[in-house]
Design a protein around this motif. Structure first.
Motif, PDB file in Angstrom:
ATOM      1  N   GLY A  90      49.661  -5.684 -12.118  1.00 37.63           N
ATOM      2  CA  GLY A  90      48.415  -5.080 -12.103  1.00 37.63           C
ATOM      3  C   GLY A  90      47.474  -5.891 -12.469  1.00 37.63           C
ATOM      4  O   GLY A  90      47.542  -6.611 -13.620  1.00 37.63           O
ATOM      5  N   ILE A  91      46.167  -6.034 -12.077  1.00 34.97           N
ATOM      6  CA  ILE A  91      45.053  -6.824 -12.308  1.00 34.97           C
ATOM      7  C   ILE A  91      44.463  -6.422 -13.511  1.00 34.97           C
ATOM      8  O   ILE A  91      44.224  -7.175 -14.562  1.00 34.97           O
ATOM      9  CB  ILE A  91      43.886  -6.863 -11.492  1.00 34.97           C
ATOM     10  CG1 ILE A  91      42.945  -7.833 -11.700  1.00 34.97           C
ATOM     11  CG2 ILE A  91      43.257  -5.434 -11.320  1.00 34.97           C
ATOM     12  CD1 ILE A  91      43.505  -9.311 -11.376  1.00 34.97           C
ATOM     13  N   ALA A  92      44.465  -5.163 -13.710  1.00 35.09           N
ATOM     14  CA  ALA A  92      43.813  -4.660 -15.225  1.00 35.09           C
ATOM     15  C   ALA A  92      44.673  -5.109 -16.369  1.00 35.09           C
ATOM     16  O   ALA A  92      44.244  -5.777 -17.476  1.00 35.09           O
ATOM     17  CB  ALA A  92      43.798  -3.080 -15.331  1.00 35.09           C
ATOM     18  N   LEU A  93      45.931  -4.883 -16.507  1.00 36.45           N
ATOM     19  CA  LEU A  93      46.916  -5.249 -17.716  1.00 36.45           C
ATOM     20  C   LEU A  93      46.915  -6.938 -17.615  1.00 36.45           C
ATOM     21  O   LEU A  93      47.081  -7.386 -18.748  1.00 36.45           O
ATOM     22  CB  LEU A  93      48.334  -4.916 -17.287  1.00 36.45           C
ATOM     23  CG  LEU A  93      49.239  -4.823 -18.610  1.00 36.45           C
ATOM     24  CD1 LEU A  93      48.513  -4.445 -19.735  1.00 36.45           C
ATOM     25  CD2 LEU A  93      50.459  -4.342 -18.105  1.00 36.45           C
ATOM     26  N   SER A  94      47.017  -7.541 -16.444  1.00 37.70           N
ATOM     27  CA  SER A  94      47.180  -9.038 -16.582  1.00 37.70           C
ATOM     28  C   SER A  94      45.825  -9.703 -17.088  1.00 37.70           C
ATOM     29  O   SER A  94      45.870 -10.508 -17.929  1.00 37.70           O
ATOM     30  CB  SER A  94      47.328  -9.655 -15.243  1.00 37.70           C
ATOM     31  OG  SER A  94      46.806  -9.149 -14.086  1.00 37.70           O
TER      32      SER A  94
END
Length: 145
Positions: A90-94
């Protein structure tokens, strides 16, 4: 006036920024009394053009530079890693992981500051895009859980 790899990269960023700006008008800048889907690409493209032009002018003024170093491509590699990992986690965690690794290992920012910035900034972006603007962000394989 020698055309170096750094200048070519800056010219490429200017061209990509111009493409974003042109395409943003097709998407729509202002829709129903609020920013449309083309507002952020126009803003990002304009800033990319502006900052790249500033750096390009600076590069031409410093013509007697030491040459191109491979480490200048590190941000591009890091961006590709964030894009590829966004499909997995996911974009948030990356983005959280990228900001922490960049600040702590590359910029040598103290651990506490790195952790705070790497959590607060993506958290603010998540609040703006997902909660306020209700824009779906890539959740990767974690979205299946």
């Amino acid at each position: 006036m020698k055309l170096t790899a750094k200048k070519l990269i800056l010219i490429g960023i200017i061209l990509v920024g111009a493409y974003w700006c042109i395409e943003s008008f097709d998407i729509g800048l202002w829709v129903r009394k609020g920013p449309g889907g083309g507002f952020m690409p126009l803003l990002a493209g304009g800033l990319a053009i502006l900052f790249s032009l500033i750096l390009l002018i600076k590069e031409w003024k410093e013509e007697a530079g030491s040459g191109f170093k491979l480490i200048a491509l590190l941000p591009i590699g890091a961006l590709l890693a964030v894009i590829l990992s966004s499909y997995l986690i996911g974009i948030a965690l990356s983005v959280v992981i990228f900001i922490f690794l960049w600040l702590f290992f590359f910029e040598k920012v103290p651990l506490l500051n790195s952790v705070l910035v790497s959590i607060l900034w993506p958290g603010a972006l998540y609040a703006i895009f997902v909660l306020w603007l209700q824009t779906p962000l890539p959740k990767g394989l974690l979205g299946l859980l």
